[in-house]
Design a protein around this motif. Structure first.
Motif, PDB file in Angstrom:
ATOM      1  N   LEU A   1       0.837  -1.196   0.000  1.00  0.00           N
ATOM      2  CA  LEU A   1       0.000   0.000   0.000  1.00  0.00           C
ATOM      3  C   LEU A   1       0.872   1.246   0.000  1.00  0.00           C
TER       4      LEU A   1
ATOM      5  N   SER B   1       0.056   5.762   0.119  1.00  0.00           N
ATOM      6  CA  SER B   1      -1.005   6.750   0.282  1.00  0.00           C
ATOM      7  C   SER B   1      -0.677   8.027  -0.479  1.00  0.00           C
TER       8      SER B   1
ATOM      9  N   LEU C   1      -3.723   4.272  -2.201  1.00  0.00           N
ATOM     10  CA  LEU C   1      -4.820   4.789  -1.381  1.00  0.00           C
ATOM     11  C   LEU C   1      -4.953   6.273  -1.695  1.00  0.00           C
TER      12      LEU C   1
ATOM     13  N   SER D   1      -6.690   9.728  -1.434  1.00  0.00           N
ATOM     14  CA  SER D   1      -7.581  10.530  -0.581  1.00  0.00           C
ATOM     15  C   SER D   1      -7.991  11.796  -1.329  1.00  0.00           C
TER      16      SER D   1
ATOM     17  N   HIS E   1      -7.557   2.568  -4.608  1.00  0.00           N
ATOM     18  CA  HIS E   1      -8.709   2.519  -3.703  1.00  0.00           C
ATOM     19  C   HIS E   1      -8.995   3.955  -3.277  1.00  0.00           C
TER      20      HIS E   1
ATOM     21  N   VAL F   1     -10.517   7.042  -1.206  1.00  0.00           N
ATOM     22  CA  VAL F   1     -10.740   7.264   0.224  1.00  0.00           C
ATOM     23  C   VAL F   1     -11.228   8.691   0.433  1.00  0.00           C
TER      24      VAL F   1
ATOM     25  N   ALA G   1      -6.571   6.299   5.541  1.00  0.00           N
ATOM     26  CA  ALA G   1      -6.735   5.514   4.316  1.00  0.00           C
ATOM     27  C   ALA G   1      -6.494   4.033   4.560  1.00  0.00           C
TER      28      ALA G   1
ATOM     29  N   TRP H   1      -9.239   1.160   3.895  1.00  0.00           N
ATOM     30  CA  TRP H   1      -8.947  -0.008   3.048  1.00  0.00           C
ATOM     31  C   TRP H   1      -9.256  -1.310   3.781  1.00  0.00           C
TER      32      TRP H   1
END
Length: 816
Positions: free
Chosen positions: A405, A407, A437, A439, A457, A459, A480, A484
């Motif tokens: 992952l 962010s 992730l 945002s 993904h 967020v 985040a 997830w």
């Protein structure tokens, strides 16, 4: 004749009981004869009701767990207390003169009775002359399985003990003052399993060192001892560690043998000892031993402690299997205590209690199955013995599944970082999938152009806190990860968490770096000085577990699931603590609370007592000298770095759209052949810095090729344009990093960067005309579509009216 029947019946009953007793004794002696060495178990108490109910619980659990060998309760009492004492029959007992009130200093310190009792037993008990191994427990423990020293790994000169990480005095001036071998001070306690010869050598020093530390009031403070009360209460624990260091004992520290109810055990590990020294709860039910300090429950017929929830209620209460295991351990602890009290009351002649659902459960096969003896077998996949406070086990067998992952936010600043990260990820050989992730606010997402840069993904953005309005983009990282976990189903067993401003050079795997449940891997962040001062004491109950780590994280999925929420909340908590933003407390050079998220991570990990495997060889800031260039797996270009007159600072490119501007790239670093320094460290540093910058530019170049940007001449033109404008920008700002510029300079920089964005987004005449042509064609198609639609609607309306005007004559006549 009838009168003889009861007599005959009791005679048969007596014969049966005698036979069972003889069989049990023979079986017990046979099992003990099978032991290769003789062992004895000790625990220390005082003449109080408080210790009596603990004694009943411990003795019952020892019998239930099939713990071998004799047991002795070391009962410390004054003569007056002994005359009034009513619990002599609760356990095999040796009465010890009380040292609660020190005979020389008058200091009131009951904990000293433990080493004093052991010394008295060694000097006055015949059992001490007929034993090879000794196990020392505390009264407030419940044993779940046999504690056999040699099976636990104890050797002569190497006792086994549990880990007591809060004994920070082993690492500071306290150890230097009170032992000639501070380097041998082990942070241990709880259960002690050692050879009798080691105990004979240790015990007098254990007692004298306890007195010594207790009298050292100048060093009672929490920041030195780790004692949250700062009252010298844990002097006896330090007395043990310092005494063991003096005689040269090196402990085998087992972090899996004992658990505090309320804590979550590591997956695959079954603790064999519960130490209920701290409050714990299950749902709305809770238990704290201190609430029963003067409780005469042992002597109140058929009274038990308030029963905890039943197992079926616990199963409904908590879906997470690891947390549910923790709750089952908590209810097992109090249920075993209550079972011991119930059996004690029956043996003391109390009348049989009335039927209750709870007593029925304590007698059930379900409870018997739940509390059958546990055995501390090593899990198949892990070696979990800890030696000298360091993990020495390693992952074996099949390789677990991994997911990576990182962010980001909806900005071009993170987009070029994403391009660099994803390019390096593909080349690194990292196993498993990867997820960005992202945002974003709803408004940002509508205008966002970089959806295709990475598997993503989405967020909700927490950059501006919805309640406080605080602007803190870094909070998006824990938020985040939490989002997830709650919205994505994953079969990954380990999660690797990185930052967007990183370049991967090779795979980052748990089996290579030693990650396992309860022991994440991370890199050192030495500037997190708040782990050593008041900040940790305020924000975690376990400041001694606070570790200065960050950057790269490899964590087991079960640990991450129970950790993520705490990471998020602790980050918010530290961010809100503006009173402690100062640089001398946090290490943040801007004293702005910017690194609150990093402290949120460390404090959350401390709350769960996670112990990190800290690897200095996994990550490097370009511009720093590497310990081993070949071992570095991650470049973290979060700081300005330079090679000769060339330099790079990611913050200088915060507002420049490097991804959507054809052929935009960073100024090329020097060639490796230009490095002429003879110093091998400097050469390695510069070569790695060049590698990082070249990888970023290569990633951008490939990205522009995939976007089918036009000719090489355009690529060169844009590069010159970017370099020229940035050169002017740097000269106007004095080359300072954005964080160091004044507000007036920032306003000027923002204006200039807006101009840069405008100029970079201006394409060549050919490119612009091509785009305009495509746009005009779209409009023409749309207009034709509208025309056809209106024609169809008009035709249908007119034809309907025509049909209405041509009705048959007969129909018109009927209407008249």
């Amino acid at each position: 004749m009838r009168a003889l029947i009861p007599t005959f019946f009791f005679f048969l009953l007596h014969l049966l009981l005698s036979s069972l007793t003889t069989t049990a004794q023979e079986g017990g002696s046979q099992s003990e004869d099978k032991l290769p060495w003789r062992m004895h178990t000790l625990f220390s108490v005082e003449c109080q009701d408080y210790f009596d109910w603990q004694t009943v619980g411990l003795m019952h659990s020892l019998r239930k767990a099939n713990h071998p060998g004799p047991v002795t309760r070391l009962l410390s009492c004054t003569e007056d207390e002994l005359r009034r004492y009513r619990g002599m029959n609760l356990a095999p007992t040796m009465v010890v003169p009380s040292m609660s009130r020190h005979p020389r200093t008058g200091d009131w310190y009951p904990a000293i009775n433990k080493p004093a009792g052991v010394v008295h037993w060694l000097e006055n008990s015949q059992d001490a002359d007929n034993v090879d191994w000794v196990v020392i427990l505390d009264a407030d423990m419940i044993v779940r399985g046999p504690l056999i020293p040699w099976e636990l790994g104890a050797e002569k000169g190497k006792p086994v003990a549990a880990y007591y990480g809060y004994l920070k005095g082993c690492d500071n001036i306290l150890a230097k003052l009170h032992t000639t071998h501070p380097e041998w001070c082990d942070k241990v306690g709880g259960i002690l399993a050692m050879h009798i010869n080691d105990l004979r050598e240790l015990a007098p020093l254990w007692l004298s060192k306890t007195e010594e530390v207790r009298e050292d009031r100048a060093h009672w403070s929490t920041n030195i001892t780790g004692d949250i009360y700062g009252m010298g209460w844990i002097s006896e624990m330090y007395g043990y560690s310092f005494g063991a260091a003096e005689v040269g004992l090196h402990h085998k520290i087992n972090d899996d043998i004992m658990i505090y109810p309320g804590y979550i055990p590591r997956p695959t590990v079954e603790p064999v000892l519960m130490h209920y020294g701290l409050p714990f709860k299950v749902g709305n039910w809770s238990f704290s031993k201190l609430e029963h300090h003067e409780d005469g429950v042992v002597y109140d017929c058929n009274r038990l402690f308030p029963p905890p929830p039943f197992p079926r209620e616990v199963e409904m209460l908590e879906p997470d299997p690891n947390i549910r295991r923790s709750l089952f351990i908590s209810i097992e602890c109090i249920n075993t205590l209550n079972e011991g009290l119930h059996l004690h009351h029956l043996s003391a002649g109390c009348p049989r209690p009335r039927w209750s659902k709870y007593l029925s459960f304590l007698k059930s096969n379900r409870f018997k199955e739940l509390t059958k003896p546990k055995y501390l077998n090593q899990p198949a996949s892990y070696t979990t013995i800890i030696n000298k406070n360091r993990i020495v086990g390693e992952l074996q067998g099949r390789k677990p599944k991994i997911h990576t992952l990182f962010s980001t936010e909806c900005s071009t600043y993170f987009d070029w970082q994403t391009v660099g990260f994803m390019h390096s990820f593909r080349l690194s050989g990292q196993p498993g999938g990867v997820t960005r992730l992202l945002s974003c606010t709803d408004e940002d997402l509508k205008m966002y152009k970089g959806r295709d840069l990475a598997p993503t993904h989405y967020v909700p953005s927490m950059t501006q806190h919805p309640l406080t309005g605080d602007l803190y983009p870094a909070i998006n990282k824990p938020a985040a990860v939490l989002h997830w976990l709650n919205h994505v189903k994953t079969d990954a067993e380990y999660v690797v968490i990185l930052d967007a401003d990183m370049i991967m050079r090779g795979p980052i795997t748990p089996w290579e770096y030693g990650a396992r449940p309860g022991h994440p891997v991370s890199a050192p962040y030495e500037y997190l000085i708040g782990c050593d001062n008041v900040l940790a004491e305020i924000h975690t109950r376990n400041p001694s577990f606070c570790e200065k780590v960050g950057g790269v994280i490899i964590m087991h999925i079960d640990d991450l699931k129970r950790f993520a929420m705490l990471w998020f909340h602790k980050s918010l908590e530290v961010r809100a603590d503006k009173e402690h933003y100062a640089t001398n407390i946090t290490g943040d050079i801007y004293a702005s609370g910017w690194i609150s998220e990093m402290y949120g991570y460390s404090f959350a990990a401390a709350e769960l007592k996670l112990r990190h495997v800290i690897r200095r060889d996994i990550m490097l800031y370009p511009g720093y000298v590497p310990e081993s260039a070949s071992s570095i797996r991650v470049f973290h270009y979060g700081l300005r770095f330079s090679v000769g007159n060339w330099s790079f600072d990611k913050a200088d490119w915060r507002y420049i759209d490097m991804v959507n501007t054809c052929w935009a790239k960073f100024p090329d670093p020097p060639e490796a052949s230009s490095i002429t320094t003879g110093d091998p460290d400097e050469r390695a540093r510069d070569l790695l810095s060049i590698e990082c910058a070249k990888t970023l530019n290569t990633a951008l170049d490939l990205h522009h090729q995939r976007r089918r940007c036009p000719t090489e001449e355009k690529k060169l033109g844009d590069k010159v344009q970017v370099d020229t404008v940035l050169s002017d920008l740097n000269s106007s700002t004095g080359g300072d990093s954005p964080g160091e510029r004044k507000l007036e300079d920032n306003l000027q920089v923002d204006t200039m960067l807006s101009d840069i964005n405008f100029s970079l987004n201006t394409s060549s005449d050919f490119h612009r005309s091509e785009a305009e042509t495509r746009s005009n064609m779209r409009w023409m198609v749309a207009l034709w579509g509208i025309f056809v639609f209106l024609f169809c609607v008009t035709f249908l309306v007119l034809s309907g009216r025509k049909r209405a005007g041509l009705k048959p004559r007969s129909f018109r006549n009927k209407k008249r």
